[in-house]
Design a protein around this motif. Sequence first.
Motif, PDB file in Angstrom:
ATOM      1  N   ALA B  24       0.831  -1.201   0.000  1.00  0.00           N
ATOM      2  CA  ALA B  24       0.000   0.000   0.000  1.00  0.00           C
ATOM      3  C   ALA B  24       0.876   1.266   0.000  1.00  0.00           C
ATOM      4  N   LEU B  25       1.998   1.216   0.719  1.00  0.00           N
ATOM      5  CA  LEU B  25       2.910   2.372   0.741  1.00  0.00           C
ATOM      6  C   LEU B  25       3.366   2.726  -0.675  1.00  0.00           C
ATOM      7  N   GLU B  37      -5.841  -2.935  -8.461  1.00  0.00           N
ATOM      8  CA  GLU B  37      -4.586  -2.797  -7.717  1.00  0.00           C
ATOM      9  C   GLU B  37      -4.815  -2.970  -6.211  1.00  0.00           C
ATOM     10  N   LEU B  38      -5.921  -2.406  -5.707  1.00  0.00           N
ATOM     11  CA  LEU B  38      -6.207  -2.526  -4.279  1.00  0.00           C
ATOM     12  C   LEU B  38      -6.511  -3.964  -3.892  1.00  0.00           C
ATOM     13  N   VAL B  39      -7.263  -4.665  -4.733  1.00  0.00           N
ATOM     14  CA  VAL B  39      -7.564  -6.078  -4.483  1.00  0.00           C
ATOM     15  C   VAL B  39      -6.261  -6.871  -4.471  1.00  0.00           C
ATOM     16  N   ILE B  48      -7.807  -9.194   6.406  1.00  0.00           N
ATOM     17  CA  ILE B  48      -7.775  -7.733   6.462  1.00  0.00           C
ATOM     18  C   ILE B  48      -9.063  -7.078   5.948  1.00  0.00           C
ATOM     19  N   THR B  49      -9.739  -7.754   5.016  1.00  0.00           N
ATOM     20  CA  THR B  49     -10.937  -7.159   4.418  1.00  0.00           C
ATOM     21  C   THR B  49     -11.990  -6.864   5.488  1.00  0.00           C
ATOM     22  N   LEU B  75     -15.767   3.186  -3.963  1.00  0.00           N
ATOM     23  CA  LEU B  75     -16.701   4.131  -4.578  1.00  0.00           C
ATOM     24  C   LEU B  75     -17.153   5.204  -3.594  1.00  0.00           C
ATOM     25  N   LEU B  76     -17.463   4.786  -2.356  1.00  0.00           N
ATOM     26  CA  LEU B  76     -18.058   5.726  -1.404  1.00  0.00           C
ATOM     27  C   LEU B  76     -17.025   6.562  -0.649  1.00  0.00           C
ATOM     28  N   LEU B  77     -15.850   5.991  -0.424  1.00  0.00           N
ATOM     29  CA  LEU B  77     -14.848   6.724   0.356  1.00  0.00           C
ATOM     30  C   LEU B  77     -13.789   7.373  -0.518  1.00  0.00           C
ATOM     31  N   GLY B  78     -13.579   6.808  -1.675  1.00  0.00           N
ATOM     32  CA  GLY B  78     -12.498   7.308  -2.537  1.00  0.00           C
ATOM     33  C   GLY B  78     -11.199   6.577  -2.257  1.00  0.00           C
ATOM     34  N   THR B  79     -10.313   6.653  -3.233  1.00  0.00           N
ATOM     35  CA  THR B  79      -9.056   5.903  -3.155  1.00  0.00           C
ATOM     36  C   THR B  79      -8.220   6.271  -1.937  1.00  0.00           C
ATOM     37  N   GLN B  80      -8.086   7.585  -1.672  1.00  0.00           N
ATOM     38  CA  GLN B  80      -7.146   8.018  -0.645  1.00  0.00           C
ATOM     39  C   GLN B  80      -7.597   7.574   0.751  1.00  0.00           C
ATOM     40  N   GLU B  81      -8.891   7.725   1.029  1.00  0.00           N
ATOM     41  CA  GLU B  81      -9.384   7.284   2.341  1.00  0.00           C
ATOM     42  C   GLU B  81      -9.204   5.779   2.483  1.00  0.00           C
ATOM     43  N   LEU B  82      -9.509   5.058   1.415  1.00  0.00           N
ATOM     44  CA  LEU B  82      -9.394   3.602   1.480  1.00  0.00           C
ATOM     45  C   LEU B  82      -7.933   3.184   1.688  1.00  0.00           C
ATOM     46  N   LEU B  83      -7.043   3.907   1.062  1.00  0.00           N
ATOM     47  CA  LEU B  83      -5.624   3.609   1.212  1.00  0.00           C
ATOM     48  C   LEU B  83      -5.174   3.796   2.670  1.00  0.00           C
TER      49      LEU B  83
END
Lengths: 159, 294
Positions: B24-25, B37-39, B48-49, B75-83
Amino acid sequence: MTVVVGVADMKVSNQANHLLVTHALGSCIGVAVYDPQARVGGLLHYMLPDSSLDPARAAENPFMFADTGIPRLFRECYALGAQKHRLAVKVAGGGQVLGGEEHFQIGRRNYAALRRIFLRNNVLVDNEEVGGAKARTMFLDLATGRVWVKVIGQNLVEL
Amino acid sequence: MSLIPQILRSLKHLPPFPVVAQRALNLLNQPEVSIEELVEVVKFDPGITANILRISNSAYFGLRREIHSLHQALLLLGTQELLKIIIASGATRLFANATPGYFQEHHGLWRHSISCALMADLLARELAATERTTAFTAGLLHDIGKIVLSLYVQQKFSQIMAVVDKRKIPFQQAEKLVLGISHAEVGGEMARIWDFPDRLRLVIHYHHLDRPEAFADDMVLLVYLADLLVMMFGQDLGNEGLAYDGFPQVLRHFNLRERDLERLLMHFSSSWGEAKVFFGLVGDGHAVQRAHRG
Protein backbone atom coordinates in the motif's frame (compact mmCIF):
# COMPACT_ATOMS: atom_id res chain seq x y z
CA MET A 1 -16.60 1.80 41.74
CA THR A 2 -14.33 3.68 39.38
CA VAL A 3 -16.03 6.36 37.30
CA VAL A 4 -13.91 7.60 34.40
CA VAL A 5 -14.06 11.26 33.40
CA GLY A 6 -13.06 11.61 29.75
CA VAL A 7 -11.53 14.57 27.91
CA ALA A 8 -13.89 17.56 27.95
CA ASP A 9 -16.04 15.73 30.48
CA MET A 10 -17.28 16.06 34.06
CA LYS A 11 -18.79 13.82 36.72
CA VAL A 12 -20.31 14.81 40.06
CA SER A 13 -21.41 12.34 42.70
CA ASN A 14 -22.54 11.82 46.27
CA GLN A 15 -21.93 8.06 46.25
CA ALA A 16 -19.29 7.18 48.83
CA ASN A 17 -18.21 4.13 46.83
CA HIS A 18 -17.29 6.21 43.78
CA LEU A 19 -13.70 6.86 42.78
CA LEU A 20 -13.62 9.50 40.05
CA VAL A 21 -10.59 9.32 37.79
CA THR A 22 -9.39 11.24 34.79
CA HIS A 23 -6.50 9.88 32.77
CA ALA A 24 -3.51 11.44 31.10
CA LEU A 25 -3.88 15.18 31.48
CA GLY A 26 -1.47 16.83 29.05
CA SER A 27 -2.19 20.53 28.54
CA CYS A 28 -5.71 19.91 29.84
CA ILE A 29 -6.64 20.66 33.44
CA GLY A 30 -8.42 18.53 36.01
CA VAL A 31 -10.39 20.29 38.76
CA ALA A 32 -11.58 18.30 41.76
CA VAL A 33 -13.99 19.81 44.28
CA TYR A 34 -15.37 18.20 47.45
CA ASP A 35 -17.67 19.18 50.29
CA PRO A 36 -16.77 16.99 53.28
CA GLN A 37 -20.01 17.69 55.11
CA ALA A 38 -22.41 16.97 52.26
CA ARG A 39 -19.99 14.33 50.93
CA VAL A 40 -20.50 15.64 47.44
CA GLY A 41 -17.72 16.00 44.92
CA GLY A 42 -16.98 16.43 41.26
CA LEU A 43 -14.18 16.17 38.77
CA LEU A 44 -13.89 18.23 35.59
CA HIS A 45 -11.41 17.65 32.75
CA TYR A 46 -11.40 20.65 30.43
CA MET A 47 -9.23 21.10 27.38
CA LEU A 48 -9.21 24.78 26.40
CA PRO A 49 -9.30 28.14 28.21
CA ASP A 50 -12.03 30.08 26.50
CA SER A 51 -15.40 29.28 24.92
CA SER A 52 -15.26 32.31 22.61
CA LEU A 53 -13.28 29.99 20.32
CA ASP A 54 -16.54 28.27 19.36
CA PRO A 55 -19.68 29.22 21.35
CA ALA A 56 -21.79 26.63 19.51
CA ARG A 57 -19.40 23.89 20.55
CA ALA A 58 -19.44 25.22 24.11
CA ALA A 59 -23.23 25.05 24.17
CA GLU A 60 -23.02 21.46 22.99
CA ASN A 61 -20.29 20.51 25.46
CA PRO A 62 -19.53 23.10 28.17
CA PHE A 63 -16.88 20.82 29.68
CA MET A 64 -14.50 21.52 26.83
CA PHE A 65 -13.69 25.03 28.12
CA ALA A 66 -12.62 26.51 31.46
CA ASP A 67 -15.10 29.39 31.39
CA THR A 68 -18.12 27.18 30.72
CA GLY A 69 -16.98 23.98 32.49
CA ILE A 70 -15.89 25.36 35.86
CA PRO A 71 -19.20 27.12 36.68
CA ARG A 72 -21.07 23.94 35.72
CA LEU A 73 -18.89 21.87 38.04
CA PHE A 74 -19.72 24.11 40.99
CA ARG A 75 -23.42 24.40 40.12
CA GLU A 76 -23.92 20.67 39.81
CA CYS A 77 -22.24 20.10 43.15
CA TYR A 78 -24.52 22.74 44.73
CA ALA A 79 -27.50 20.91 43.25
CA LEU A 80 -26.42 17.83 45.23
CA GLY A 81 -26.21 19.84 48.45
CA ALA A 82 -22.64 21.11 48.45
CA GLN A 83 -21.94 24.61 49.76
CA LYS A 84 -19.36 26.91 48.33
CA HIS A 85 -17.58 27.81 51.58
CA ARG A 86 -17.06 24.14 52.42
CA LEU A 87 -15.65 23.06 49.05
CA ALA A 88 -12.05 21.93 48.91
CA VAL A 89 -10.60 22.69 45.47
CA LYS A 90 -7.66 20.85 43.92
CA VAL A 91 -6.14 21.32 40.50
CA ALA A 92 -3.80 19.26 38.31
CA GLY A 93 -2.48 19.29 34.74
CA GLY A 94 -1.70 22.23 32.48
CA GLY A 95 1.48 20.61 31.18
CA GLN A 96 3.64 22.13 28.48
CA VAL A 97 6.20 20.99 25.95
CA LEU A 98 9.72 22.28 26.50
CA GLY A 99 11.03 25.57 25.19
CA GLY A 100 9.42 28.88 24.25
CA GLU A 101 7.68 31.14 26.68
CA GLU A 102 5.18 32.41 24.16
CA HIS A 103 4.26 29.43 22.03
CA PHE A 104 2.55 26.11 22.64
CA GLN A 105 1.14 27.71 25.77
CA ILE A 106 -2.29 26.10 25.93
CA GLY A 107 -1.43 24.50 29.29
CA ARG A 108 -0.42 27.82 30.77
CA ARG A 109 -3.45 29.61 29.34
CA ASN A 110 -5.72 26.88 30.68
CA TYR A 111 -4.31 27.51 34.13
CA ALA A 112 -4.50 31.30 33.83
CA ALA A 113 -8.16 31.04 32.81
CA LEU A 114 -8.92 28.99 35.92
CA ARG A 115 -7.12 31.47 38.17
CA ARG A 116 -9.08 34.36 36.65
CA ILE A 117 -12.40 32.62 37.17
CA PHE A 118 -11.53 31.67 40.75
CA LEU A 119 -10.31 35.18 41.59
CA ARG A 120 -13.52 36.71 40.28
CA ASN A 121 -15.60 34.27 42.31
CA ASN A 122 -13.52 34.25 45.51
CA VAL A 123 -12.54 30.61 45.25
CA LEU A 124 -9.26 29.49 46.80
CA VAL A 125 -7.27 26.57 45.50
CA ASP A 126 -6.30 24.26 48.36
CA ASN A 127 -3.61 22.42 46.50
CA GLU A 128 -2.34 21.99 42.97
CA GLU A 129 0.12 20.11 40.82
CA VAL A 130 0.39 22.00 37.54
CA GLY A 131 2.79 22.88 34.73
CA GLY A 132 5.99 21.21 33.67
CA ALA A 133 6.30 18.62 30.91
CA LYS A 134 4.42 16.00 32.89
CA ALA A 135 1.52 13.70 32.06
CA ARG A 136 -0.81 13.31 35.02
CA THR A 137 -3.74 11.16 36.07
CA MET A 138 -6.04 12.49 38.82
CA PHE A 139 -8.26 10.67 41.32
CA LEU A 140 -11.00 11.86 43.69
CA ASP A 141 -12.31 9.50 46.36
CA LEU A 142 -15.93 10.36 47.18
CA ALA A 143 -15.83 8.62 50.56
CA THR A 144 -13.08 10.84 51.97
CA GLY A 145 -12.56 13.69 49.50
CA ARG A 146 -8.93 12.71 49.16
CA VAL A 147 -7.32 13.57 45.82
CA TRP A 148 -4.29 11.86 44.33
CA VAL A 149 -2.21 12.66 41.31
CA LYS A 150 -0.13 10.13 39.48
CA VAL A 151 2.60 11.45 37.26
CA ILE A 152 3.02 8.72 34.67
CA GLY A 153 6.14 6.74 35.50
CA GLN A 154 6.22 7.97 39.12
CA ASN A 155 4.49 7.20 42.43
CA LEU A 156 1.05 8.35 43.48
CA VAL A 157 1.08 11.68 45.36
CA GLU A 158 -1.75 13.01 47.52
CA LEU A 159 -2.86 16.58 46.84
CA MET B 1 28.06 2.44 28.31
CA SER B 2 26.57 2.54 24.85
CA LEU B 3 24.00 -0.08 24.04
CA ILE B 4 24.43 0.48 20.31
CA PRO B 5 25.87 -3.00 19.55
CA GLN B 6 22.86 -4.71 21.17
CA ILE B 7 20.42 -2.32 19.53
CA LEU B 8 21.93 -2.93 16.10
CA ARG B 9 21.70 -6.65 16.76
CA SER B 10 17.97 -6.24 17.47
CA LEU B 11 17.65 -4.52 14.10
CA LYS B 12 19.21 -7.53 12.37
CA HIS B 13 16.41 -9.68 13.75
CA LEU B 14 13.68 -7.30 12.69
CA PRO B 15 10.64 -9.18 11.36
CA PRO B 16 9.56 -8.22 7.83
CA PHE B 17 7.29 -5.20 7.46
CA PRO B 18 3.69 -6.40 6.96
CA VAL B 19 3.35 -7.09 3.26
CA VAL B 20 -0.08 -5.48 2.77
CA ALA B 21 1.09 -2.20 4.29
CA GLN B 22 4.31 -2.38 2.27
CA ARG B 23 2.43 -2.71 -0.99
CA ALA B 24 0.00 0.00 0.00
CA LEU B 25 2.91 2.37 0.74
CA ASN B 26 4.04 1.95 -2.83
CA LEU B 27 0.68 3.26 -4.03
CA LEU B 28 0.97 6.48 -1.99
CA ASN B 29 2.30 8.65 -4.76
CA GLN B 30 0.19 7.23 -7.51
CA PRO B 31 -2.47 9.71 -8.67
CA GLU B 32 -4.97 7.04 -9.69
CA VAL B 33 -5.33 3.65 -8.06
CA SER B 34 -7.66 1.08 -9.58
CA ILE B 35 -9.82 -1.37 -7.67
CA GLU B 36 -7.78 -4.18 -9.26
CA GLU B 37 -4.59 -2.80 -7.72
CA LEU B 38 -6.21 -2.53 -4.28
CA VAL B 39 -7.56 -6.08 -4.48
CA GLU B 40 -4.08 -7.16 -5.49
CA VAL B 41 -2.70 -5.49 -2.35
CA VAL B 42 -5.15 -6.84 0.21
CA LYS B 43 -5.21 -10.41 -1.09
CA PHE B 44 -1.99 -11.08 0.84
CA ASP B 45 -3.91 -10.99 4.08
CA PRO B 46 -7.25 -12.78 4.03
CA GLY B 47 -8.28 -11.34 7.41
CA ILE B 48 -7.77 -7.73 6.46
CA THR B 49 -10.94 -7.16 4.42
CA ALA B 50 -13.12 -7.60 7.50
CA ASN B 51 -11.14 -4.88 9.31
CA ILE B 52 -11.31 -2.58 6.32
CA LEU B 53 -15.09 -2.93 6.18
CA ARG B 54 -15.36 -2.42 9.93
CA ILE B 55 -13.52 0.90 9.74
CA SER B 56 -15.33 1.99 6.60
CA ASN B 57 -18.64 1.49 8.39
CA SER B 58 -17.58 3.27 11.59
CA ALA B 59 -18.83 6.61 12.88
CA TYR B 60 -15.55 8.16 11.77
CA PHE B 61 -16.65 8.13 8.14
CA GLY B 62 -20.31 8.57 8.97
CA LEU B 63 -21.67 6.95 5.80
CA ARG B 64 -25.39 6.41 5.57
CA ARG B 65 -25.11 3.16 3.63
CA GLU B 66 -23.52 0.02 4.88
CA ILE B 67 -20.45 -1.05 2.94
CA HIS B 68 -20.17 -4.74 2.11
CA SER B 69 -17.23 -4.88 -0.27
CA LEU B 70 -13.92 -3.27 -1.09
CA HIS B 71 -15.37 -2.10 -4.36
CA GLN B 72 -18.18 -0.26 -2.58
CA ALA B 73 -15.70 1.21 -0.08
CA LEU B 74 -13.65 2.55 -2.95
CA LEU B 75 -16.70 4.13 -4.58
CA LEU B 76 -18.06 5.73 -1.40
CA LEU B 77 -14.85 6.72 0.36
CA GLY B 78 -12.50 7.31 -2.54
CA THR B 79 -9.06 5.90 -3.15
CA GLN B 80 -7.15 8.02 -0.64
CA GLU B 81 -9.38 7.28 2.34
CA LEU B 82 -9.39 3.60 1.48
CA LEU B 83 -5.62 3.61 1.21
CA LYS B 84 -5.35 5.08 4.73
CA ILE B 85 -7.60 2.33 6.05
CA ILE B 86 -5.58 -0.36 4.29
CA ILE B 87 -2.28 1.00 5.62
CA ALA B 88 -3.62 1.25 9.19
CA SER B 89 -5.13 -2.24 9.04
CA GLY B 90 -2.00 -3.66 7.45
CA ALA B 91 0.38 -2.07 9.97
CA THR B 92 -1.40 -3.32 13.11
CA ARG B 93 0.81 -6.38 13.43
CA LEU B 94 3.83 -4.19 14.02
CA PHE B 95 2.16 -2.72 17.07
CA ALA B 96 0.83 -5.89 18.69
CA ASN B 97 3.49 -6.11 21.40
CA ALA B 98 3.57 -3.89 24.47
CA THR B 99 6.28 -1.18 24.58
CA PRO B 100 6.66 -0.77 28.36
CA GLY B 101 9.72 1.47 28.04
CA TYR B 102 7.39 4.12 26.65
CA PHE B 103 3.80 3.26 27.51
CA GLN B 104 2.11 1.80 30.56
CA GLU B 105 -0.81 0.50 28.56
CA HIS B 106 -0.31 -2.57 26.37
CA HIS B 107 -1.47 -0.87 23.19
CA GLY B 108 -0.26 2.61 24.12
CA LEU B 109 2.07 2.97 21.16
CA TRP B 110 -0.63 1.92 18.72
CA ARG B 111 -3.08 4.40 20.20
CA HIS B 112 -0.53 7.19 20.12
CA SER B 113 0.35 6.31 16.52
CA ILE B 114 -3.27 6.32 15.38
CA SER B 115 -3.86 9.60 17.21
CA CYS B 116 -0.87 11.15 15.50
CA ALA B 117 -2.04 9.84 12.11
CA LEU B 118 -5.48 11.41 12.61
CA MET B 119 -3.96 14.68 13.81
CA ALA B 120 -1.55 14.79 10.85
CA ASP B 121 -4.50 14.20 8.52
CA LEU B 122 -6.47 17.01 10.20
CA LEU B 123 -3.49 19.34 10.07
CA ALA B 124 -2.89 18.54 6.39
CA ARG B 125 -6.51 19.48 5.70
CA GLU B 126 -6.17 22.69 7.72
CA LEU B 127 -3.03 23.65 5.82
CA ALA B 128 -4.59 22.63 2.50
CA ALA B 129 -1.69 20.25 1.94
CA THR B 130 -2.33 17.93 -0.96
CA GLU B 131 -0.70 14.84 0.48
CA ARG B 132 -3.10 13.94 3.25
CA THR B 133 -2.63 10.21 2.82
CA THR B 134 1.13 10.59 3.16
CA ALA B 135 0.60 12.77 6.24
CA PHE B 136 -1.65 10.12 7.79
CA THR B 137 0.84 7.35 7.02
CA ALA B 138 3.85 9.28 8.29
CA GLY B 139 1.93 10.10 11.48
CA LEU B 140 1.10 6.43 11.90
CA LEU B 141 4.68 5.25 11.48
CA HIS B 142 6.69 8.13 13.00
CA ASP B 143 7.45 6.28 16.24
CA ILE B 144 8.24 2.78 14.93
CA GLY B 145 11.70 3.10 16.48
CA LYS B 146 10.02 2.75 19.88
CA ILE B 147 9.05 -0.83 19.01
CA VAL B 148 12.72 -1.83 19.01
CA LEU B 149 14.06 0.64 21.58
CA SER B 150 11.39 0.00 24.25
CA LEU B 151 13.35 -2.84 25.83
CA TYR B 152 16.45 -0.67 26.27
CA VAL B 153 14.55 2.42 27.39
CA GLN B 154 12.80 0.28 29.98
CA GLN B 155 16.14 -0.69 31.52
CA LYS B 156 17.43 2.89 31.59
CA PHE B 157 14.26 4.94 31.94
CA SER B 158 15.05 6.66 35.23
CA GLN B 159 18.56 7.45 34.03
CA ILE B 160 17.20 8.99 30.81
CA MET B 161 14.60 11.05 32.69
CA ALA B 162 17.28 12.25 35.13
CA VAL B 163 19.25 13.58 32.13
CA VAL B 164 16.09 15.28 30.79
CA ASP B 165 15.50 17.00 34.15
CA LYS B 166 19.10 17.93 34.84
CA ARG B 167 20.14 19.19 31.43
CA LYS B 168 16.74 20.49 30.33
CA ILE B 169 16.97 18.64 27.06
CA PRO B 170 14.22 16.80 25.18
CA PHE B 171 13.69 13.10 25.74
CA GLN B 172 15.13 11.87 22.43
CA GLN B 173 18.40 13.72 23.08
CA ALA B 174 18.64 12.16 26.52
CA GLU B 175 17.94 8.77 24.94
CA LYS B 176 20.87 9.33 22.62
CA LEU B 177 23.15 10.34 25.49
CA VAL B 178 22.26 7.33 27.60
CA LEU B 179 21.70 4.62 24.99
CA GLY B 180 23.81 5.95 22.13
CA ILE B 181 20.85 6.29 19.75
CA SER B 182 17.36 7.83 19.83
CA HIS B 183 14.03 6.21 18.93
CA ALA B 184 13.82 8.54 15.90
CA GLU B 185 17.18 7.33 14.60
CA VAL B 186 16.29 3.69 15.25
CA GLY B 187 13.04 4.29 13.36
CA GLY B 188 14.99 5.78 10.47
CA GLU B 189 17.16 2.64 10.36
CA MET B 190 14.07 0.42 10.40
CA ALA B 191 12.62 2.43 7.53
CA ARG B 192 15.84 1.84 5.61
CA ILE B 193 15.80 -1.90 6.29
CA TRP B 194 12.15 -2.08 5.25
CA ASP B 195 12.80 -0.01 2.16
CA PHE B 196 10.19 2.68 2.89
CA PRO B 197 9.86 5.52 0.41
CA ASP B 198 12.62 8.09 1.16
CA ARG B 199 10.28 10.82 2.25
CA LEU B 200 8.62 8.62 4.85
CA ARG B 201 12.01 7.52 6.14
CA LEU B 202 13.10 11.15 6.57
CA VAL B 203 9.94 12.05 8.49
CA ILE B 204 10.54 9.14 10.85
CA HIS B 205 14.22 9.97 11.30
CA TYR B 206 13.81 13.72 11.85
CA HIS B 207 10.40 14.01 13.50
CA HIS B 208 11.82 15.72 16.60
CA LEU B 209 13.60 18.30 14.43
CA ASP B 210 17.01 17.93 16.00
CA ARG B 211 18.84 18.34 12.70
CA PRO B 212 18.73 21.29 10.29
CA GLU B 213 17.79 18.89 7.44
CA ALA B 214 14.45 18.39 9.16
CA PHE B 215 13.34 21.88 8.19
CA ALA B 216 13.74 21.21 4.47
CA ASP B 217 10.49 19.26 4.10
CA ASP B 218 7.03 20.45 5.18
CA MET B 219 5.97 16.87 5.79
CA VAL B 220 8.56 16.49 8.57
CA LEU B 221 7.32 19.72 10.18
CA LEU B 222 3.70 18.68 9.82
CA VAL B 223 4.19 15.33 11.54
CA TYR B 224 6.33 16.96 14.23
CA LEU B 225 3.52 19.41 14.96
CA ALA B 226 0.86 16.70 14.90
CA ASP B 227 2.89 14.70 17.42
CA LEU B 228 3.19 17.73 19.71
CA LEU B 229 -0.52 18.50 19.49
CA VAL B 230 -1.40 14.91 20.35
CA MET B 231 0.84 15.16 23.43
CA MET B 232 -0.92 18.36 24.46
CA PHE B 233 -4.28 16.65 23.99
CA GLY B 234 -2.90 14.24 26.53
CA GLN B 235 -4.72 10.95 26.11
CA ASP B 236 -2.33 8.04 25.58
CA LEU B 237 0.66 10.07 26.68
CA GLY B 238 3.83 8.08 27.14
CA ASN B 239 6.01 7.75 30.23
CA GLU B 240 8.13 10.70 29.12
CA GLY B 241 5.11 13.02 29.15
CA LEU B 242 5.56 16.20 27.10
CA ALA B 243 9.35 16.31 27.35
CA TYR B 244 9.93 17.41 23.76
CA ASP B 245 10.94 20.75 22.28
CA GLY B 246 8.35 23.19 20.98
CA PHE B 247 9.78 25.11 18.01
CA PRO B 248 7.91 28.39 17.40
CA GLN B 249 9.42 28.69 13.90
CA VAL B 250 7.24 25.75 12.81
CA LEU B 251 4.14 27.74 13.72
CA ARG B 252 5.46 30.75 11.83
CA HIS B 253 6.32 28.53 8.86
CA PHE B 254 2.74 27.31 8.63
CA ASN B 255 1.34 30.69 9.63
CA LEU B 256 -0.47 29.19 12.61
CA ARG B 257 -1.36 31.06 15.78
CA GLU B 258 -2.03 29.71 19.24
CA ARG B 259 -5.73 30.13 18.58
CA ASP B 260 -5.41 27.86 15.53
CA LEU B 261 -3.81 25.21 17.71
CA GLU B 262 -6.75 25.45 20.10
CA ARG B 263 -9.15 25.01 17.21
CA LEU B 264 -7.20 21.99 15.96
CA LEU B 265 -7.37 20.38 19.40
CA MET B 266 -11.09 21.02 19.52
CA HIS B 267 -11.69 19.37 16.13
CA PHE B 268 -9.36 16.56 17.02
CA SER B 269 -11.28 15.75 20.19
CA SER B 270 -14.41 15.00 18.15
CA SER B 271 -12.71 12.92 15.48
CA TRP B 272 -10.72 11.12 18.19
CA GLY B 273 -13.96 9.99 19.80
CA GLU B 274 -15.26 8.68 16.50
CA ALA B 275 -11.98 7.04 15.56
CA LYS B 276 -11.89 4.62 18.46
CA VAL B 277 -12.65 1.84 15.98
CA PHE B 278 -9.01 2.19 14.86
CA PHE B 279 -7.78 1.54 18.40
CA GLY B 280 -9.54 -1.82 18.43
CA LEU B 281 -7.71 -3.07 15.37
CA VAL B 282 -4.68 -4.35 17.22
CA GLY B 283 -5.21 -7.88 18.37
CA ASP B 284 -3.57 -10.19 20.85
CA GLY B 285 -0.55 -12.46 20.75
CA HIS B 286 -1.79 -14.34 17.69
CA ALA B 287 -1.19 -11.28 15.61
CA VAL B 288 2.42 -11.26 16.74
CA GLN B 289 2.98 -14.83 15.63
CA ARG B 290 1.50 -14.11 12.26
CA ALA B 291 3.70 -11.05 11.95
CA HIS B 292 6.78 -13.21 12.12
CA ARG B 293 5.52 -15.35 9.30
CA GLY B 294 5.20 -12.12 7.37
